[in-house]
Design a protein around this motif. Structure first.
Motif, PDB file in Angstrom:
ATOM      1  N   GLU A  41      36.946  46.645  53.788  1.00  0.00           N
ATOM      2  CA  GLU A  41      36.579  45.284  53.406  1.00  0.00           C
ATOM      3  C   GLU A  41      37.165  44.895  52.058  1.00  0.00           C
ATOM      4  O   GLU A  41      37.222  43.708  51.712  1.00  0.00           O
ATOM      5  N   ASN A  42      37.593  45.873  51.270  1.00  0.00           N
ATOM      6  CA  ASN A  42      38.097  45.602  49.929  1.00  0.00           C
ATOM      7  C   ASN A  42      39.532  45.074  49.955  1.00  0.00           C
ATOM      8  O   ASN A  42      40.290  45.308  50.905  1.00  0.00           O
ATOM      9  N   ILE A  43      39.887  44.389  48.888  1.00  0.00           N
ATOM     10  CA  ILE A  43      41.274  43.977  48.657  1.00  0.00           C
ATOM     11  C   ILE A  43      41.783  44.743  47.446  1.00  0.00           C
ATOM     12  O   ILE A  43      41.165  44.712  46.378  1.00  0.00           O
ATOM     13  N   VAL A  44      42.900  45.431  47.611  1.00  0.00           N
ATOM     14  CA  VAL A  44      43.486  46.218  46.529  1.00  0.00           C
ATOM     15  C   VAL A  44      44.778  45.534  46.085  1.00  0.00           C
ATOM     16  O   VAL A  44      45.715  45.372  46.876  1.00  0.00           O
ATOM     17  N   VAL A  45      44.811  45.125  44.830  1.00  0.00           N
ATOM     18  CA  VAL A  45      45.983  44.440  44.269  1.00  0.00           C
ATOM     19  C   VAL A  45      46.632  45.352  43.239  1.00  0.00           C
ATOM     20  O   VAL A  45      45.959  45.835  42.314  1.00  0.00           O
ATOM     21  N   THR A  46      47.925  45.603  43.400  1.00  0.00           N
ATOM     22  CA  THR A  46      48.672  46.443  42.465  1.00  0.00           C
ATOM     23  C   THR A  46      49.733  45.603  41.776  1.00  0.00           C
ATOM     24  O   THR A  46      50.577  44.990  42.435  1.00  0.00           O
ATOM     25  N   LEU A  47      49.670  45.558  40.458  1.00  0.00           N
ATOM     26  CA  LEU A  47      50.632  44.804  39.647  1.00  0.00           C
ATOM     27  C   LEU A  47      51.556  45.809  38.958  1.00  0.00           C
ATOM     28  O   LEU A  47      51.183  46.424  37.953  1.00  0.00           O
ATOM     29  N   ALA A  48      52.747  45.998  39.509  1.00  0.00           N
ATOM     30  CA  ALA A  48      53.714  46.942  38.947  1.00  0.00           C
ATOM     31  C   ALA A  48      54.590  46.229  37.913  1.00  0.00           C
ATOM     32  O   ALA A  48      54.857  45.031  38.029  1.00  0.00           O
ATOM     33  N   ASP A  49      55.042  46.999  36.903  1.00  0.00           N
ATOM     34  CA  ASP A  49      55.811  46.413  35.796  1.00  0.00           C
ATOM     35  C   ASP A  49      55.066  45.218  35.215  1.00  0.00           C
ATOM     36  O   ASP A  49      55.648  44.154  34.947  1.00  0.00           O
ATOM     37  N   TYR A  50      53.788  45.409  34.992  1.00  0.00           N
ATOM     38  CA  TYR A  50      52.907  44.335  34.538  1.00  0.00           C
ATOM     39  C   TYR A  50      53.268  43.929  33.120  1.00  0.00           C
ATOM     40  O   TYR A  50      53.211  44.728  32.186  1.00  0.00           O
ATOM     41  N   ARG A  51      53.627  42.676  32.917  1.00  0.00           N
ATOM     42  CA  ARG A  51      54.147  42.213  31.636  1.00  0.00           C
ATOM     43  C   ARG A  51      53.051  41.990  30.599  1.00  0.00           C
ATOM     44  O   ARG A  51      53.341  41.910  29.403  1.00  0.00           O
ATOM     45  N   LEU A  52      51.796  41.863  31.047  1.00  0.00           N
ATOM     46  CA  LEU A  52      50.695  41.593  30.122  1.00  0.00           C
ATOM     47  C   LEU A  52      49.862  42.838  29.843  1.00  0.00           C
ATOM     48  O   LEU A  52      48.695  42.734  29.460  1.00  0.00           O
ATOM     49  N   LEU A  53      50.452  44.004  30.014  1.00  0.00           N
ATOM     50  CA  LEU A  53      49.729  45.261  29.832  1.00  0.00           C
ATOM     51  C   LEU A  53      49.144  45.433  28.428  1.00  0.00           C
ATOM     52  O   LEU A  53      48.068  46.030  28.283  1.00  0.00           O
ATOM     53  N   PRO A  54      49.786  44.932  27.356  1.00  0.00           N
ATOM     54  CA  PRO A  54      49.175  45.081  26.028  1.00  0.00           C
ATOM     55  C   PRO A  54      47.781  44.468  25.943  1.00  0.00           C
ATOM     56  O   PRO A  54      46.927  44.956  25.205  1.00  0.00           O
ATOM     57  N   GLY A  55      47.525  43.403  26.688  1.00  0.00           N
ATOM     58  CA  GLY A  55      46.190  42.826  26.715  1.00  0.00           C
ATOM     59  C   GLY A  55      45.186  43.776  27.346  1.00  0.00           C
ATOM     60  O   GLY A  55      44.065  43.926  26.846  1.00  0.00           O
ATOM     61  N   CYS A  56      45.583  44.413  28.454  1.00  0.00           N
ATOM     62  CA  CYS A  56      44.720  45.416  29.093  1.00  0.00           C
ATOM     63  C   CYS A  56      44.413  46.547  28.123  1.00  0.00           C
ATOM     64  O   CYS A  56      43.280  47.016  28.032  1.00  0.00           O
ATOM     65  N   ARG A  57      45.449  46.966  27.407  1.00  0.00           N
ATOM     66  CA  ARG A  57      45.281  48.080  26.467  1.00  0.00           C
ATOM     67  C   ARG A  57      44.275  47.719  25.376  1.00  0.00           C
ATOM     68  O   ARG A  57      43.412  48.531  25.014  1.00  0.00           O
ATOM     69  N   ALA A  58      44.354  46.497  24.863  1.00  0.00           N
ATOM     70  CA  ALA A  58      43.439  46.075  23.798  1.00  0.00           C
ATOM     71  C   ALA A  58      42.011  45.974  24.303  1.00  0.00           C
ATOM     72  O   ALA A  58      41.065  46.393  23.619  1.00  0.00           O
ATOM     73  N   VAL A  59      41.820  45.422  25.501  1.00  0.00           N
ATOM     74  CA  VAL A  59      40.476  45.274  26.056  1.00  0.00           C
ATOM     75  C   VAL A  59      39.869  46.634  26.371  1.00  0.00           C
ATOM     76  O   VAL A  59      38.713  46.919  26.046  1.00  0.00           O
ATOM     77  N   ARG A  60      40.653  47.501  26.979  1.00  0.00           N
ATOM     78  CA  ARG A  60      40.142  48.812  27.382  1.00  0.00           C
ATOM     79  C   ARG A  60      39.893  49.716  26.178  1.00  0.00           C
ATOM     80  O   ARG A  60      39.101  50.653  26.253  1.00  0.00           O
ATOM     81  N   ALA A  61      40.566  49.430  25.068  1.00  0.00           N
ATOM     82  CA  ALA A  61      40.303  50.194  23.848  1.00  0.00           C
ATOM     83  C   ALA A  61      38.880  49.939  23.364  1.00  0.00           C
ATOM     84  O   ALA A  61      38.234  50.818  22.790  1.00  0.00           O
ATOM     85  N   ALA A  62      38.390  48.712  23.591  1.00  0.00           N
ATOM     86  CA  ALA A  62      36.998  48.396  23.245  1.00  0.00           C
ATOM     87  C   ALA A  62      36.056  49.036  24.248  1.00  0.00           C
ATOM     88  O   ALA A  62      35.111  49.722  23.871  1.00  0.00           O
ATOM     89  N   SER A  63      36.307  48.823  25.536  1.00  0.00           N
ATOM     90  CA  SER A  63      35.542  49.452  26.611  1.00  0.00           C
ATOM     91  C   SER A  63      36.136  49.053  27.951  1.00  0.00           C
ATOM     92  O   SER A  63      36.325  47.851  28.210  1.00  0.00           O
ATOM     93  N   PRO A  64      36.407  50.030  28.837  1.00  0.00           N
ATOM     94  CA  PRO A  64      36.893  49.688  30.182  1.00  0.00           C
ATOM     95  C   PRO A  64      35.894  48.843  30.967  1.00  0.00           C
ATOM     96  O   PRO A  64      36.271  48.153  31.912  1.00  0.00           O
ATOM     97  N   LYS A  65      34.623  48.877  30.562  1.00  0.00           N
ATOM     98  CA  LYS A  65      33.597  48.089  31.238  1.00  0.00           C
ATOM     99  C   LYS A  65      33.875  46.595  31.121  1.00  0.00           C
ATOM    100  O   LYS A  65      33.460  45.801  31.985  1.00  0.00           O
ATOM    101  N   CYS A  66      34.594  46.183  30.063  1.00  0.00           N
ATOM    102  CA  CYS A  66      34.919  44.762  29.890  1.00  0.00           C
ATOM    103  C   CYS A  66      35.698  44.226  31.086  1.00  0.00           C
ATOM    104  O   CYS A  66      35.553  43.049  31.455  1.00  0.00           O
TER     105      CYS A  66
END
Length: 262
Positions: free
Chosen positions: A179-204
């Motif tokens: 039932e789930n949808i799995v989306v994979t973003l390869a060569d993701y250009r906005l990865l620095p934003g993910c890195r900053a958010v996850r540095a605070a907490s992956p729960k975000c």
């Protein structure tokens, strides 16, 4: 100016054109060689003018763009946590839009109310928000006439088209896993934003969701016509890949649905 500045290239072409035409004028031989020099000079001049006319300015650095919404995502997650809210966000279809509901626990309230930010009642407590992707989603509808299809294959294709062609942020794949949808973003250009958010907490990532992840959940919720949650968001730094699992729930709770309005 930097070496790859289009203005510099255009001016160099125009200068080259002026030099070639000057040589042709000085020589004044009127033969095939002179004609070739004149044609080359004219070509350089036209190319330089086209570069100047078509240049739209320097694009925004993707790393800078990725960091713009990061602190907002972190702040909302922190405020929710301070209020005792621990659940993951649910994206609930509400007519042609989506409402984001973050329950205190893991259960979506039976009634999400109307316009209030805090949902309290016997059916469960939660925080009600406008998704971070709302302005982006509205822009896609306005500029690109985006329509979210309800058929599974068309919905998956829509998610890929939005990320690949409209946003141009990644090489995207979207598949159903049960039932789930799995989306994979390869060569993701906005990865620095993910890195900053996850540095605070992956729960975000699952409690609130950045504009891109909440956009994916919004598309899924509108296509499936049921509430959708970001079940999991995982980043592979080496491969520069973001993987998001979207899980649908049952029917939409009261106060939201195809015929309701905010």
């Amino acid at each position: 100016m930097t070496a790859n500045n289009p203005y510099r290239g255009a001016f160099l072409l125009i200068l080259a054109a002026a030099g070639l035409l000057a040589v042709a004028a000085v020589a004044g031989r009127g033969d095939i060689t002179t004609a070739t020099v004149v044609l080359a000079g004219t070509g350089c001049f036209i190319a330089g003018v086209f570069l100047l006319a078509l240049h739209k300015g320097e694009p925004l650095d993707p790393e800078i763009a990725a960091l713009l919404p990061a602190q907002g995502t972190i702040t909302i997650a922190t405020l929710c946590a301070d209020l005792g809210v621990q659940g993951n966000a649910w994206f609930v279809p509400d007519g042609e839009t989506v409402v984001e509901v973050i329950p205190v626990a893991g259960t979506l309230p039976e009634d999400i109310g109307d316009d209030y930010s805090y949902i309290t009642g016997d059916g469960g407590c939660a925080v009600r928000l406008v998704p971070a992707s709302a302005p982006l989603f509205a822009r896609l509808r306005e500029k690109h006439a985006l329509e979210v299809p309800e058929e599974d294959d068309a919905l998956l294709a829509c998610i890929v088209e939005v990320c690949d062609d409209l946003l141009e942020v990644a090489k995207t794949s979207a598949v159903k896993d049960g039932e789930n949808i799995v989306v994979t973003l390869a060569d993701y250009r906005l990865l620095p934003g993910c890195r900053a958010v996850r540095a605070a907490s992956p729960k975000c990532c699952t409690m609130v969701g950045c504009p891109v992840c909440s956009l994916l959940a919004t598309l899924a919720a509108l296509g499936l016509r049921v509430p959708v949650t970001i079940e999991h968001a995982d980043v592979d730094e080496k491969r520069k890949t973001l993987r998001v699992i979207l899980r649908p729930a049952g029917p939409a709770p009261r106060g939201a649905g195809p015929g309701s309005s905010r």
